[in-house]
Enzyme design. Structure first.
Site, PDB file in Angstrom:
ATOM      1  N   HIS A  85      43.132  39.126  31.009  1.00 24.48           N
ATOM      2  CA  HIS A  85      43.008  40.268  31.944  1.00 24.48           C
ATOM      3  C   HIS A  85      44.167  41.219  31.686  1.00 24.48           C
ATOM      4  CE1 HIS A  85      41.889  41.928  36.092  1.00 24.48           C
ATOM      5  NE2 HIS A  85      42.832  42.719  35.612  1.00 24.48           N
TER       6      HIS A  85
ATOM      7  N   HIS B  69      45.504  45.557  31.246  1.00 21.86           N
ATOM      8  CA  HIS B  69      45.304  47.013  31.277  1.00 21.86           C
ATOM      9  C   HIS B  69      46.152  47.637  30.172  1.00 21.86           C
ATOM     10  CE1 HIS B  69      43.261  46.949  35.210  1.00 21.86           C
ATOM     11  NE2 HIS B  69      44.025  45.887  35.403  1.00 21.86           N
TER      12      HIS B  69
ATOM     13  N   LYS C  13      33.025  44.348  34.298  1.00 16.43           N
ATOM     14  CA  LYS C  13      33.987  44.232  35.395  1.00 16.43           C
ATOM     15  C   LYS C  13      33.420  44.880  36.645  1.00 16.43           C
ATOM     16  CE  LYS C  13      37.961  43.558  37.491  1.00 16.43           C
ATOM     17  NZ  LYS C  13      39.319  44.015  37.188  1.00 16.43           N
TER      18      LYS C  13
ATOM     19  N   HIS D  67      36.958  41.981  40.652  1.00 15.64           N
ATOM     20  CA  HIS D  67      38.109  42.302  41.505  1.00 15.64           C
ATOM     21  C   HIS D  67      37.678  41.905  42.906  1.00 15.64           C
ATOM     22  CE1 HIS D  67      41.822  44.565  42.655  1.00 15.64           C
ATOM     23  NE2 HIS D  67      41.230  44.383  43.827  1.00 15.64           N
TER      24      HIS D  67
ATOM     25  N   HIS E 213      42.690  37.615  38.916  1.00 18.26           N
ATOM     26  CA  HIS E 213      43.989  37.647  39.610  1.00 18.26           C
ATOM     27  C   HIS E 213      43.922  37.081  41.022  1.00 18.26           C
ATOM     28  CE1 HIS E 213      42.104  41.348  40.946  1.00 18.26           C
ATOM     29  NE2 HIS E 213      42.408  42.002  39.846  1.00 18.26           N
TER      30      HIS E 213
ATOM     31  N   ASP F  56      47.104  40.689  34.103  1.00 20.22           N
ATOM     32  CA  ASP F  56      46.891  41.918  34.876  1.00 20.22           C
ATOM     33  C   ASP F  56      48.072  42.868  34.689  1.00 20.22           C
ATOM     34  OD1 ASP F  56      45.477  43.692  36.422  1.00 20.22           O
ATOM     35  OD2 ASP F  56      46.098  42.832  38.332  1.00 20.22           O
TER      36      ASP F  56
HETATM   37  O1  DOR Z   1      47.753  46.161  40.641  1.00 24.71           O
HETATM   38  C1  DOR Z   1      46.746  46.524  40.051  1.00 24.71           C
HETATM   39  N1  DOR Z   1      46.793  47.461  39.079  1.00 24.71           N
HETATM   40  N2  DOR Z   1      45.576  45.981  40.385  1.00 24.71           N
HETATM   41  C2  DOR Z   1      44.425  46.429  39.883  1.00 24.71           C
HETATM   42  O2  DOR Z   1      43.404  45.914  40.266  1.00 24.71           O
HETATM   43  C3  DOR Z   1      44.396  47.560  38.946  1.00 24.71           C
HETATM   44  C4  DOR Z   1      45.665  47.718  38.241  1.00 24.71           C
HETATM   45  C5  DOR Z   1      45.801  49.041  37.515  1.00 24.71           C
HETATM   46  O3  DOR Z   1      44.893  49.420  36.788  1.00 24.71           O
HETATM   47  O4  DOR Z   1      46.835  49.689  37.679  1.00 24.71           O
HETATM   48 ZN    ZN Z   2      43.555  44.335  36.649  1.00 20.86          ZN
END
Ligand code: DOR
Ligand code: ZN
Length: 347
Positions: free
Chosen positions: A13, A15, A99, A136, A174, A247
């Site tokens: 997971h 970003h 997702k 999520h 998460h 995450d």
């Molecule tokens: O803390 C987070 N940041 N939770 C999420 O679900 C998305 C993520 C983000 O893309 O910044």
């Molecule tokens: Zn995430």
């Protein structure tokens, strides 16, 4: 133990952002992880296979020479995702999952799903093709306390969904509560969960006691100590339903330190070291490899990595900032000392 090696881990997971902001997060993850499930919450979101492949190509351009880091792409579910997109995903080896963001739940989730029944035909096709649904798991109802949003989601949305689509592989992403741990444990084998390093390391005091610390603000938000302990017990148990998903979600300082700051902790700079510290503190370093390198591939039906990495017990200080787009990102544990250090691939 002064050093040990393990099968190279994957991040289930992650970003990575896009544009100028890709250049910093990609090498940070590629340094430690062989593969990563890449979240599709860009603006605009990645909703179709063709967009995911284009995004994948941009990520690969940012992978340092010599690294074989493999981005595993995902699509963002909307209420207008065509059922036909599911077969395209099933036929595309670089795209691995959809997702589900409840609309309004987190960063760039506006295009997400407001009513889950509207995507039932898509979920049915996903169950048929065995394409995983990554969730999520938080309700967005303003009447539900933010600390209860995960539990209410499990009770009102996820539990019925699991019953309705028995063959659908589901990852509750998460997880942050003892209720989530209990739910996943008692659910059938097609239901699993990722656990972040920050939710294993911290409870909500880290964010709120003695001053408000925006770099510890993420969604789902940090919870009480009893929940952190339940997460540690789950992660370090060896139970194959639980696997590593950082995450890691970088935001520039200007987006975190403002009147309404963004949710997300950047953890890719020291991800495996964070997990190693948690497993060591629990007396379960022997279970790190299952959590970081074995359970995820098993769930996703992918091969286990053949490469190995080495960790050494050695204090190092985490920088206060890393470059990020045209500014900087403050990493988790900025300026603090960490007891384990990633020592690169095993020779
Ligand atoms: O803390 C987070 N940041 N939770 C999420 O679900 C998305 C993520 C983000 O893309 O910044
Ligand atoms: Zn995430």
């Amino acid at each position: 133990m002064q050093s040990f090696s393990l099968i190279q881990p994957d991040d289930w997971h992650l970003h990575l952002r896009d544009g100028d902001a890709l250049a910093a997060p990609v090498p940070a993850s590629a340094r430690q992880f062989a593969r990563a499930i890449v979240m599709p919450n860009l603006k605009p979101p990645v909703t179709a296979v063709a967009e995911a492949l284009a995004y994948r190509a941009r990520i690969l351009e940012a992978v340092p020479v010599g690294s074989s880091f493999e981005p595993l792409m995902t699509l963002y579910l909307t209420e207008s995702t065509p059922v036909s997109e599911v077969a395209r995903v099933a036929a595309e080896p670089s795209v691995h999952a959809f997702k589900l963001y409840p609309a309004g739940a987190t960063t760039h989730s506006e295009a997400g799903v407001a009513r889950i029944d509207r995507i039932f035909p898509v979920l049915e096709a996903m169950a048929y093709h065995r394409v995983p649904l990554l969730v999520h798991g938080e309700v967005v109802d303003s009447e539900v306390d933010i600390f209860d949003r995960e539990t209410v989601f499990i009770d009102t949305q996820l539990a019925p969904l699991v019953l309705r689509f028995p063959g659908l592989p589901i990852v509750l992403e998460h997880i942050t509560t003892e209720q989530a741990v209990a739910f996943v444990r008692s659910a059938p084998p097609n239901v699993a969960a990722t656990i972040t390093a920050h939710h294993l390391l911290y409870n909500r005091n880290a964010m709120l006691a003695g001053g408000i610390r925006p770099h510890y603000y993420c969604l789902p938000v940090l919870k009480r100590e009893q929940h952190r302990r339940a997460l540690v017990a789950a992660a370090t148990s060896g139970d194959e339903k639980f696997f590593l998903g950082t995450d890691s979600a970088p935001h520039g300082i200007s987006q975190k330190e403002k009147f309404c700051g963004c949710a997300g902790c950047f953890t890719a700079h020291a991800a495996i070291e964070f997990y190693a510290s948690v497993f060591e503190a629990a007396g379960r370093l022997d279970k790190l490899e299952a959590f970081a390198s074995l359970n995820g591939p098993k769930f996703y039906r992918l091969p286990v990595n053949s490469s190995r990495i080495r960790l050494v017990k050695s204090d190092w200080r985490i920088p206060g900032q890393y470059p990020f787009a045209d500014e900087a990102v403050v990493p988790l544990m900025a300026g603090e000392s960490l007891g384990w250090r990633f020592d690169g691939p095993e020779a």
